[in-house]
Design a protein around this motif. Structure first.
Motif, PDB file in Angstrom:
ATOM      1  N   ARG A 246       7.652 -50.013  30.505  1.00 25.02           N
ATOM      2  CA  ARG A 246       6.889 -49.023  30.079  1.00 25.02           C
ATOM      3  C   ARG A 246       6.406 -48.267  31.044  1.00 25.02           C
ATOM      4  N   GLU A 247       5.779 -48.673  32.156  1.00 20.61           N
ATOM      5  CA  GLU A 247       5.292 -47.969  33.286  1.00 20.61           C
ATOM      6  C   GLU A 247       6.392 -47.009  33.705  1.00 20.61           C
ATOM      7  N   VAL A 248       7.880 -47.367  33.804  1.00 20.37           N
ATOM      8  CA  VAL A 248       8.663 -46.309  34.065  1.00 20.37           C
ATOM      9  C   VAL A 248       8.785 -44.961  33.164  1.00 20.37           C
ATOM     10  N   TYR A 249       8.808 -45.658  31.786  1.00 21.32           N
ATOM     11  CA  TYR A 249       8.840 -44.513  30.963  1.00 21.32           C
ATOM     12  C   TYR A 249       7.770 -43.513  30.702  1.00 21.32           C
ATOM     13  N   GLU A 250       6.363 -44.190  30.976  1.00 19.84           N
ATOM     14  CA  GLU A 250       5.309 -43.399  30.961  1.00 19.84           C
ATOM     15  C   GLU A 250       5.142 -42.416  32.331  1.00 19.84           C
ATOM     16  N   ARG A 251       5.679 -42.566  33.574  1.00 17.85           N
ATOM     17  CA  ARG A 251       5.604 -41.925  34.485  1.00 17.85           C
ATOM     18  C   ARG A 251       7.052 -40.980  34.606  1.00 17.85           C
ATOM     19  N   LEU A 252       8.077 -41.118  33.574  1.00 13.17           N
ATOM     20  CA  LEU A 252       8.953 -40.247  33.321  1.00 13.17           C
ATOM     21  C   LEU A 252       8.394 -38.953  32.496  1.00 13.17           C
ATOM     22  N   LEU A 253       7.598 -39.459  31.364  1.00 12.58           N
ATOM     23  CA  LEU A 253       7.203 -38.433  30.525  1.00 12.58           C
ATOM     24  C   LEU A 253       6.293 -37.507  31.457  1.00 12.58           C
ATOM     25  N   SER A 254       5.468 -38.027  32.165  1.00 10.96           N
ATOM     26  CA  SER A 254       4.453 -37.177  33.348  1.00 10.96           C
ATOM     27  C   SER A 254       5.310 -36.275  34.166  1.00 10.96           C
ATOM     28  N   LEU A 255       6.273 -36.881  34.579  1.00 13.96           N
ATOM     29  CA  LEU A 255       7.431 -35.933  35.512  1.00 13.96           C
ATOM     30  C   LEU A 255       7.959 -34.903  34.783  1.00 13.96           C
ATOM     31  N   TYR A 256       8.341 -35.209  33.511  1.00 14.11           N
ATOM     32  CA  TYR A 256       8.835 -34.128  32.788  1.00 14.11           C
ATOM     33  C   TYR A 256       7.763 -32.918  32.537  1.00 14.11           C
ATOM     34  N   ASP A 257       6.588 -33.299  32.263  1.00 14.39           N
ATOM     35  CA  ASP A 257       5.390 -32.544  31.925  1.00 14.39           C
ATOM     36  C   ASP A 257       5.155 -31.706  33.307  1.00 14.39           C
TER      37      ASP A 257
END
Length: 361
Positions: A246-257
């Motif tokens: 879950r943490e990986v996914y949330e960080r990836l969404l921040s990186l896409y932003d």
């Protein structure tokens, strides 16, 4: 070969290097179960000629070597008695010794070692490419270019050929032949030419290449991390725990932003859609309906963004200004990625949550 008193030397004892041609023919003939007469008939020559070869009193016409090698089922190197494994070991040792000398600050000694190696193995493209690179660093451009061009024209192994193209491109650039350098660099396969082009290109062309490479490499890294979140080892153990995933996914969404601060995701909108889909699925499995509803709504939003983006639109954001993604292959039924999302949402797990989503939309 051996090192002696800090110097690199080649051993040239005959018994250690090659078998005579006659011994080679005799050994291979017997292994293939041919008599001298049978071999002579297959080659269209006299048995006496074969006998003279095996006694090392004569050599065949060079045009017969490929046919002779074919009949024995070996390479021409093997036919000529060359110990290929030893040859490769020797060439590797020569390169290592030259690299050590250069690492110690003695490039001249490194070049001497490579030249000596080429005297022993004059057809080694590996040593030619290494010497071309060493000469480039020493500013001996003409000889460096000549060696690199020879390797480019005669080598079939792509990695070595690409190394020679890289060297030749740098030489041409140093010579002021910039346009030739760029054109040559573009002949390297895509995976190997980007860094070289960044070095060679100048002005606006370099800016465009840097922006494009940053977009492609950056989004590729994000995609690989998303795949890593789902990866399992040989025993079926996941790379991350559920909390870590879950943490990986949330960080990836921040990186896409971070990559697309103006919302100009275009083609890449499909990837946040998939991440939100994974998070929605995890939330529903854990009974967190409100969180699942948020991720599901984001999944649909990014999915529609992907479906509807303009292939000709150029980004205006700071990093990727002017970059357009172009189109992609759509089937007659529409977007395969979007169809996959619709199919996934048809899972009974989402029945209740989809009703709420429809109400809010």
């Amino acid at each position: 070969m051996r090192a002696r008193n800090g110097r690199f030397e080649l051993q040239k004892d005959c018994e250690e290097t090659i078998m005579s041609f006659g011994e080679s023919v005799r050994t291979l003939r017997k292994k293939a179960d041919y008599t001298q007469e049978m071999l002579a008939e297959l080659l269209g020559i006299s048995p006496q000629a074969v006998s003279r070869w095996e006694c090392d009193s004569a050599m065949p016409d060079v045009s017969l070597l490929p046919r002779l090698a074919y009949l024995f089922g070996v390479s021409t190197d093997t036919l000529l008695g060359v110990d290929l494994e030893k040859r490769d070991r020797d060439i590797g040792s020569i390169r290592e010794a030259a690299n050590r000398a250069a690492s110690d600050g003695n490039r001249t000694e490194g070049i001497r070692i490579l030249r000596e190696g080429l005297e022993a193995y004059p057809n080694s493209h590996v040593l030619m490419a290494a010497l071309a690179d060493a000469l480039l660093l020493e500013g001996q451009l003409e000889e460096s270019l000549s060696l690199a061009e020879w390797v480019i024209g005669h080598e079939s192994e792509m990695k070595l050929k690409a190394d020679a193209i890289s060297t030749a491109s740098c030489v041409l650039d140093r010579m002021g032949r910039h346009s030739q350098a760029v054109e040559l660099a573009k002949k390297i396969p895509e995976l190997g030419c980007d860094d070289l082009l960044i070095h060679l290109l100048k002005g606006s062309e370099r800016i465009r290449e840097l922006r494009h490479k940053a977009l492609i490499d950056g989004t590729e890294a994000l995609y690989c991390l998303a795949c890593l979140a789902e990866a399992e080892d040989d025993g079926g153990e996941p790379a991350f725990s559920s909390e870590e995933r879950r943490e990986v996914y949330e960080r990836l969404l921040s990186l896409y932003d971070l990559f697309f601060p103006e919302g100009e995701y275009f083609f890449y909108a499909q990837f946040p859609a998939r991440i939100h889909r994974k998070l929605a699925q995890a939330d529903l499995a854990e009974g967190r309906e409100e969180e699942a509803l948020f991720h599901l709504r984001e999944c649909v939003r990014f999915g529609r963004m992907f479906e509807q983006y303009d292939p000709e639109a150029e980004r205006t954001s700071l990093f990727f200004r002017g970059e357009a993604d172009g189109g992609w292959v759509r089937t007659e039924a529409g977007s395969e990625g979007w169809d996959e999302l619709r199919e996934w949402l048809s899972d009974p797990l989402f029945d209740g949550i989809l009703d709420r989503l429809d109400e809010q939309d």
